[in-house]
Design a protein around this motif. Structure first.
Motif, PDB file in Angstrom:
ATOM      1  N   ILE A 104      45.526  44.069  30.199  1.00  0.00           N
ATOM      2  CA  ILE A 104      44.070  43.884  30.507  1.00  0.00           C
ATOM      3  C   ILE A 104      43.360  42.608  31.175  1.00  0.00           C
ATOM      4  O   ILE A 104      44.090  41.536  30.690  1.00  0.00           O
ATOM      5  CB  ILE A 104      43.245  44.046  29.253  1.00  0.00           C
ATOM      6  CG1 ILE A 104      43.558  45.599  28.619  1.00  0.00           C
ATOM      7  CG2 ILE A 104      41.733  43.957  29.454  1.00  0.00           C
ATOM      8  CD1 ILE A 104      43.324  45.980  27.317  1.00  0.00           C
ATOM      9  N   ALA A 105      43.074  42.602  32.127  1.00  0.00           N
ATOM     10  CA  ALA A 105      42.615  41.189  32.952  1.00  0.00           C
ATOM     11  C   ALA A 105      41.107  41.163  33.527  1.00  0.00           C
ATOM     12  O   ALA A 105      40.383  42.054  33.661  1.00  0.00           O
ATOM     13  CB  ALA A 105      43.463  40.969  34.208  1.00  0.00           C
ATOM     14  N   ASN A 106      40.549  40.163  32.690  1.00  0.00           N
ATOM     15  CA  ASN A 106      39.222  39.812  33.550  1.00  0.00           C
ATOM     16  C   ASN A 106      39.084  39.245  34.773  1.00  0.00           C
ATOM     17  O   ASN A 106      40.362  38.599  35.164  1.00  0.00           O
ATOM     18  CB  ASN A 106      38.265  38.616  32.563  1.00  0.00           C
ATOM     19  CG  ASN A 106      39.133  37.206  32.777  1.00  0.00           C
ATOM     20  OD1 ASN A 106      40.074  37.106  32.140  1.00  0.00           O
ATOM     21  ND2 ASN A 106      38.210  36.301  33.235  1.00  0.00           N
ATOM     22  N   THR A 107      38.656  39.463  35.838  1.00  0.00           N
ATOM     23  CA  THR A 107      38.584  39.592  37.255  1.00  0.00           C
ATOM     24  C   THR A 107      37.369  39.069  37.863  1.00  0.00           C
ATOM     25  O   THR A 107      36.329  39.282  37.477  1.00  0.00           O
ATOM     26  CB  THR A 107      39.239  40.937  37.841  1.00  0.00           C
ATOM     27  OG1 THR A 107      38.115  42.098  37.706  1.00  0.00           O
ATOM     28  CG2 THR A 107      40.503  41.216  37.375  1.00  0.00           C
ATOM     29  N   ALA A 108      37.650  38.598  39.243  1.00  0.00           N
ATOM     30  CA  ALA A 108      36.378  38.354  39.998  1.00  0.00           C
ATOM     31  C   ALA A 108      37.022  38.409  41.475  1.00  0.00           C
ATOM     32  O   ALA A 108      37.913  37.972  41.860  1.00  0.00           O
ATOM     33  CB  ALA A 108      35.935  36.949  39.801  1.00  0.00           C
ATOM     34  N   SER A 109      35.906  38.963  42.330  1.00  0.00           N
ATOM     35  CA  SER A 109      36.377  38.715  43.753  1.00  0.00           C
ATOM     36  C   SER A 109      36.159  37.663  44.652  1.00  0.00           C
ATOM     37  O   SER A 109      36.749  37.574  45.541  1.00  0.00           O
ATOM     38  CB  SER A 109      35.210  40.074  44.398  1.00  0.00           C
ATOM     39  OG  SER A 109      35.372  41.046  43.743  1.00  0.00           O
ATOM     40  N   LYS A 110      35.414  36.492  43.968  1.00  0.00           N
ATOM     41  CA  LYS A 110      35.415  35.233  44.989  1.00  0.00           C
ATOM     42  C   LYS A 110      36.182  34.108  44.259  1.00  0.00           C
ATOM     43  O   LYS A 110      35.498  32.976  44.198  1.00  0.00           O
ATOM     44  CB  LYS A 110      34.054  35.195  45.346  1.00  0.00           C
ATOM     45  CG  LYS A 110      33.144  36.109  45.609  1.00  0.00           C
ATOM     46  CD  LYS A 110      33.015  36.328  47.129  1.00  0.00           C
ATOM     47  CE  LYS A 110      32.083  37.505  47.764  1.00  0.00           C
ATOM     48  NZ  LYS A 110      32.858  38.209  48.191  1.00  0.00           N
TER      49      LYS A 110
END
Length: 180
Positions: A28-34
């Motif tokens: 489980i990972a917290n993610t972001a596109s930029k």
């Protein structure tokens, strides 16, 4: 307790019980596109493709809490992940993962596997936190995008990998859990 007692909202805002993943090994990972770590979607997808038939899943939980590096809405996030990284694992709805607004799942994850410092091949990539966000370093909360938690088949949080750790560096531990 286990992660099976928690849920997370999907891209449509519906609750997804983590009990749906019972018996699987999870990241489980917290993610972001930029983000400077966004390329890790590619590594997470590679792990997912390699091990999904053995009972392994990756769950991405986008968050905009770190320098607003996830500005899109849920549909834009889904499109970005599919188009740029071919992501086929579940990407949930955008939420909060640190501080007072953190969803219960991330409160639990960080309680079970607290911050133990930065390790791995790319430790210097986290030096900016000392200067720009020293308050992030004083507790067990999420430090930045792409903090990854490894969950065994019993739903226990067995390891935490900080943002600077590339997904491939988790392979040995994933394989060990899949063999159990």
């Amino acid at each position: 307790m286990s992660i099976y007692e928690y849920s997370v909202k999907d891209k449509a805002g519906k609750d997804v019980s983590l009990k749906d993943y019972e018996g699987q090994v999870l990241v489980i990972a917290n993610t972001a596109s930029k983000c400077g770590f966004t390329h890790q979607y590619e590594g997470l997808e590679a792990l997912y493709k390699e091990y999904k038939d053995k009972g392994f899943t990756v769950i991405a939980v986008p968050s905009n809490q770190f320098e607003e590096q996830e500005p899109g809405d849920n549909n834009e996030i889904q499109h970005f992940c599919k188009l740029n990284y071919g992501v086929t694992f579940p990407v949930m709805g955008k939420t909060e993962v640190r501080d007072g607004g953190a969803i219960p799942l991330f409160q639990y994850l960080t309680k079970e596997q607290g911050f133990k410092g930065f390790h791995g091949n790319n430790v210097e990539s986290m030096d900016f936190l000392k200067d720009e966000y020293p308050q992030f370093l004083g507790d067990d909360s999420i430090k930045w995008n792409f903090t990854k938690f490894l969950i065994n088949r019993k739903g226990e949080v067995v390891a935490r990998f900080e943002s600077n750790v590339e997904p491939v560096e988790m392979k040995a531990e994933i394989e060990k859990l899949l063999a159990e």
